[in-house]
Design an enzyme around this catalytic site. Structure first.
Site, PDB file in Angstrom:
ATOM      1  N   GLU A  45       0.854  -1.187   0.000  1.00  0.00           N
ATOM      2  CA  GLU A  45       0.000   0.000   0.000  1.00  0.00           C
ATOM      3  C   GLU A  45       0.891   1.238   0.000  1.00  0.00           C
ATOM      4  O   GLU A  45       1.842   1.326   0.784  1.00  0.00           O
ATOM      5  CB  GLU A  45      -0.889   0.030   1.256  1.00  0.00           C
ATOM      6  CG  GLU A  45      -1.829   1.243   1.244  1.00  0.00           C
ATOM      7  CD  GLU A  45      -2.548   1.479   2.570  1.00  0.00           C
ATOM      8  OE1 GLU A  45      -2.017   1.069   3.630  1.00  0.00           O
ATOM      9  OE2 GLU A  45      -3.619   2.091   2.552  1.00  0.00           O
ATOM     10  N   GLU A  70       4.438   5.036   3.970  1.00  0.00           N
ATOM     11  CA  GLU A  70       3.841   6.317   4.354  1.00  0.00           C
ATOM     12  C   GLU A  70       4.959   7.348   4.541  1.00  0.00           C
ATOM     13  O   GLU A  70       5.885   7.134   5.308  1.00  0.00           O
ATOM     14  CB  GLU A  70       3.027   6.138   5.651  1.00  0.00           C
ATOM     15  CG  GLU A  70       2.540   7.409   6.279  1.00  0.00           C
ATOM     16  CD  GLU A  70       1.799   8.362   5.325  1.00  0.00           C
ATOM     17  OE1 GLU A  70       0.856   7.928   4.656  1.00  0.00           O
ATOM     18  OE2 GLU A  70       2.200   9.545   5.257  1.00  0.00           O
ATOM     19  N   ASP A 120      -3.478  11.956  -1.827  1.00  0.00           N
ATOM     20  CA  ASP A 120      -3.625  13.416  -1.747  1.00  0.00           C
ATOM     21  C   ASP A 120      -4.005  13.968  -3.118  1.00  0.00           C
ATOM     22  O   ASP A 120      -3.336  13.676  -4.108  1.00  0.00           O
ATOM     23  CB  ASP A 120      -2.303  14.058  -1.292  1.00  0.00           C
ATOM     24  CG  ASP A 120      -1.959  13.681   0.138  1.00  0.00           C
ATOM     25  OD1 ASP A 120      -2.882  13.622   0.975  1.00  0.00           O
ATOM     26  OD2 ASP A 120      -0.773  13.445   0.420  1.00  0.00           O
ATOM     27  N   LYS A 124      -4.505  22.166  -6.844  1.00  0.00           N
ATOM     28  CA  LYS A 124      -4.065  23.237  -7.761  1.00  0.00           C
ATOM     29  C   LYS A 124      -3.383  22.642  -8.990  1.00  0.00           C
ATOM     30  O   LYS A 124      -2.552  21.733  -8.856  1.00  0.00           O
ATOM     31  CB  LYS A 124      -3.085  24.169  -7.052  1.00  0.00           C
ATOM     32  CG  LYS A 124      -3.747  24.997  -5.973  1.00  0.00           C
ATOM     33  CD  LYS A 124      -2.771  25.981  -5.378  1.00  0.00           C
ATOM     34  CE  LYS A 124      -3.451  26.745  -4.260  1.00  0.00           C
ATOM     35  NZ  LYS A 124      -2.512  27.417  -3.390  1.00  0.00           N
ATOM     36  N   THR A 200     -10.305   2.274   5.252  1.00  0.00           N
ATOM     37  CA  THR A 200      -9.269   3.236   5.649  1.00  0.00           C
ATOM     38  C   THR A 200      -9.917   4.363   6.454  1.00  0.00           C
ATOM     39  O   THR A 200     -11.140   4.530   6.448  1.00  0.00           O
ATOM     40  CB  THR A 200      -8.559   3.878   4.421  1.00  0.00           C
ATOM     41  OG1 THR A 200      -9.408   4.898   3.868  1.00  0.00           O
ATOM     42  CG2 THR A 200      -8.210   2.870   3.345  1.00  0.00           C
ATOM     43  N   PHE A 202      -9.723   7.561   5.776  1.00  0.00           N
ATOM     44  CA  PHE A 202     -10.375   8.530   4.880  1.00  0.00           C
ATOM     45  C   PHE A 202     -11.671   7.971   4.311  1.00  0.00           C
ATOM     46  O   PHE A 202     -12.605   8.720   4.060  1.00  0.00           O
ATOM     47  CB  PHE A 202      -9.409   8.947   3.757  1.00  0.00           C
ATOM     48  CG  PHE A 202      -8.611  10.172   4.108  1.00  0.00           C
ATOM     49  CD1 PHE A 202      -7.684  10.126   5.142  1.00  0.00           C
ATOM     50  CD2 PHE A 202      -8.790  11.362   3.439  1.00  0.00           C
ATOM     51  CE1 PHE A 202      -6.940  11.252   5.486  1.00  0.00           C
ATOM     52  CE2 PHE A 202      -8.058  12.491   3.774  1.00  0.00           C
ATOM     53  CZ  PHE A 202      -7.128  12.431   4.794  1.00  0.00           C
ATOM     54  N   GLU A 203     -11.741   6.655   4.133  1.00  0.00           N
ATOM     55  CA  GLU A 203     -12.997   6.072   3.675  1.00  0.00           C
ATOM     56  C   GLU A 203     -14.062   6.276   4.758  1.00  0.00           C
ATOM     57  O   GLU A 203     -15.197   6.626   4.462  1.00  0.00           O
ATOM     58  CB  GLU A 203     -12.840   4.577   3.365  1.00  0.00           C
ATOM     59  CG  GLU A 203     -14.018   4.048   2.550  1.00  0.00           C
ATOM     60  CD  GLU A 203     -14.580   2.731   3.014  1.00  0.00           C
ATOM     61  OE1 GLU A 203     -14.134   2.182   4.040  1.00  0.00           O
ATOM     62  OE2 GLU A 203     -15.502   2.246   2.351  1.00  0.00           O
TER      63      GLU A 203
HETATM   64  C1  LIG Z   1      -5.143  11.600   2.066  1.00  0.00           C
HETATM   65  S1  LIG Z   1      -4.081  10.549   2.941  1.00  0.00           S
HETATM   66  C2  LIG Z   1      -4.912   8.976   2.875  1.00  0.00           C
HETATM   67  C3  LIG Z   1      -4.400   8.015   3.897  1.00  0.00           C
HETATM   68  C4  LIG Z   1      -5.030   6.614   3.849  1.00  0.00           C
HETATM   69  N1  LIG Z   1      -4.731   5.946   2.615  1.00  0.00           N
HETATM   70  C5  LIG Z   1      -6.516   6.669   4.052  1.00  0.00           C
HETATM   71  O1  LIG Z   1      -7.269   6.389   3.106  1.00  0.00           O
HETATM   72  O2  LIG Z   1      -6.933   6.971   5.186  1.00  0.00           O
HETATM   73  C6  LIG Z   1      -2.748  10.308   1.785  1.00  0.00           C
HETATM   74  C7  LIG Z   1      -1.487   9.826   2.444  1.00  0.00           C
HETATM   75  O3  LIG Z   1      -0.489   9.577   1.474  1.00  0.00           O
HETATM   76  C8  LIG Z   1       0.764   9.945   2.012  1.00  0.00           C
HETATM   77  N2  LIG Z   1       1.697  10.115   0.885  1.00  0.00           N
HETATM   78  C9  LIG Z   1       1.708  11.105  -0.028  1.00  0.00           C
HETATM   79  N3  LIG Z   1       2.684  10.923  -0.927  1.00  0.00           N
HETATM   80  C10 LIG Z   1       3.328   9.773  -0.570  1.00  0.00           C
HETATM   81  C11 LIG Z   1       4.427   9.058  -1.096  1.00  0.00           C
HETATM   82  N4  LIG Z   1       5.084   9.492  -2.196  1.00  0.00           N
HETATM   83  N5  LIG Z   1       4.818   7.932  -0.479  1.00  0.00           N
HETATM   84  C12 LIG Z   1       4.179   7.486   0.628  1.00  0.00           C
HETATM   85  N6  LIG Z   1       3.133   8.137   1.189  1.00  0.00           N
HETATM   86  C13 LIG Z   1       2.704   9.259   0.586  1.00  0.00           C
HETATM   87  C14 LIG Z   1       0.458  11.209   2.786  1.00  0.00           C
HETATM   88  O4  LIG Z   1       1.441  11.518   3.756  1.00  0.00           O
HETATM   89  C15 LIG Z   1      -0.885  10.839   3.411  1.00  0.00           C
HETATM   90  O5  LIG Z   1      -0.743  10.251   4.681  1.00  0.00           O
END
Ligand SMILES: C[S@@+](CC[C@H](N)C(=O)[O-])C[C@H]1O[C@@H](n2cnc3c(N)ncnc32)[C@H](O)[C@@H]1O
Length: 221
Positions: A45, A70, A120, A124, A200, A202-203
């Site tokens: 993941e 992460e 994420d 923008k 998750t 966020f879900e």
């Molecule tokens: C919006 S959160 C969603 C977290 C989780 N997947 C959820 O659904 O609850 C996106 C996560 O991706 C991580 N992230 C962003 N770019 C990443 C990368 N290149 N490698 C690993 N994690 C990354 C961010 O730090 C953040 O915790």
């Protein structure tokens, strides 16, 4: 949307072997079985956040190993601590850039599944190239999945969802086509029975707010 703070629990917990940084990862990756008690098919993941998917999946599929990657250290630490607290031997967390792990370490046709949940959105236009689901990463997903392996992609951002489907279509039309079929739709889950009955964090938040979730799977040809 803001994020809930990470509770400062698990003080003093020994995370050795459960929370790893890039330089601690097996290189060559063929030795990745050393991360776990037993060698099993591997799922990765990227963007694990606080790690609810890892907690769920390591319990639901004990016959598989899981690596969650992460980039935010405090979330990676929290996710790793929960795996220890739950006694899971088939999951580890990498604190680092998942794109780099795929690019530099993961061999061809070695993965059972790749999971990307609620990446994420980088709203923008000038920040869009920071999106995880970009051309280079999708190419790595196509390369690293074994035939029949699956990319799982869920998001609450319709624009990100549709743009990714378009990008996958474009990459399939390249001289070296991206070897992924789909999108295969994923049915809406049954109503949740308790606060952790989600895939998750966020879900959970999206569904509790009554907002739509776009879910799809792509299979390696
Ligand atoms: C919006 S959160 C969603 C977290 C989780 N997947 C959820 O659904 O609850 C996106 C996560 O991706 C991580 N992230 C962003 N770019 C990443 C990368 N290149 N490698 C690993 N994690 C990354 C961010 O730090 C953040 O915790």
């Amino acid at each position: 949307m803001g994020r809930r703070a990470v509770r400062n629990i698990h003080q003093g917990l020994d995370l050795t072997g459960k929370l790893l940084e890039f330089d601690e990862l097996p290189n060559p990756w063929e030795n990745a079985a050393s991360l776990f008690d037993v060698d099993r098919p591997l799922e990765i993941e990227i963007g694990s956040g606080k790690g609810l998917f890892l907690r769920q999946a390591t319990s639901w599929r004990p016959e598989h190993n899981f690596v969650g990657i992460e980039i935010a250290y405090k979330y990676a630490r929290y996710a790793a601590a929960n795996l220890i607290r739950d006694g899971r031997t088939n999951g580890v967390v990498v604190a680092g850039d998942g794109l780099r792990v795929f690019r530099e370490l993961i061999p061809d046709a070695s993965l059972e599944a790749v999971h990307v949940y609620f990446p994420d959105p980088w709203w923008k236009a000038r920040h869009r190239r920071r999106r995880v689901l970009n051309e280079a990463f999708l190419t790595d997903v196509g390369r690293t999945l074994r035939p029949g392996g699956v990319l799982h992609f869920w998001t609450d951002v319709q624009e990100y969802y549709l743009t990714t489907l378009e990008l996958i279509d474009e990459l399939r039309a390249q001289p070296t086509p991206l070897p992924l079929d789909g999108p295969h739709p994923v049915p809406e889950p049954a109503p949740s029975e308790h606060d952790l009955d989600y895939l998750t964090h966020f879900e959970r938040r999206t569904r509790q707010n009554g907002e739509p979730v776009y879910r799809s799977e792509f299979k390696k040809i």
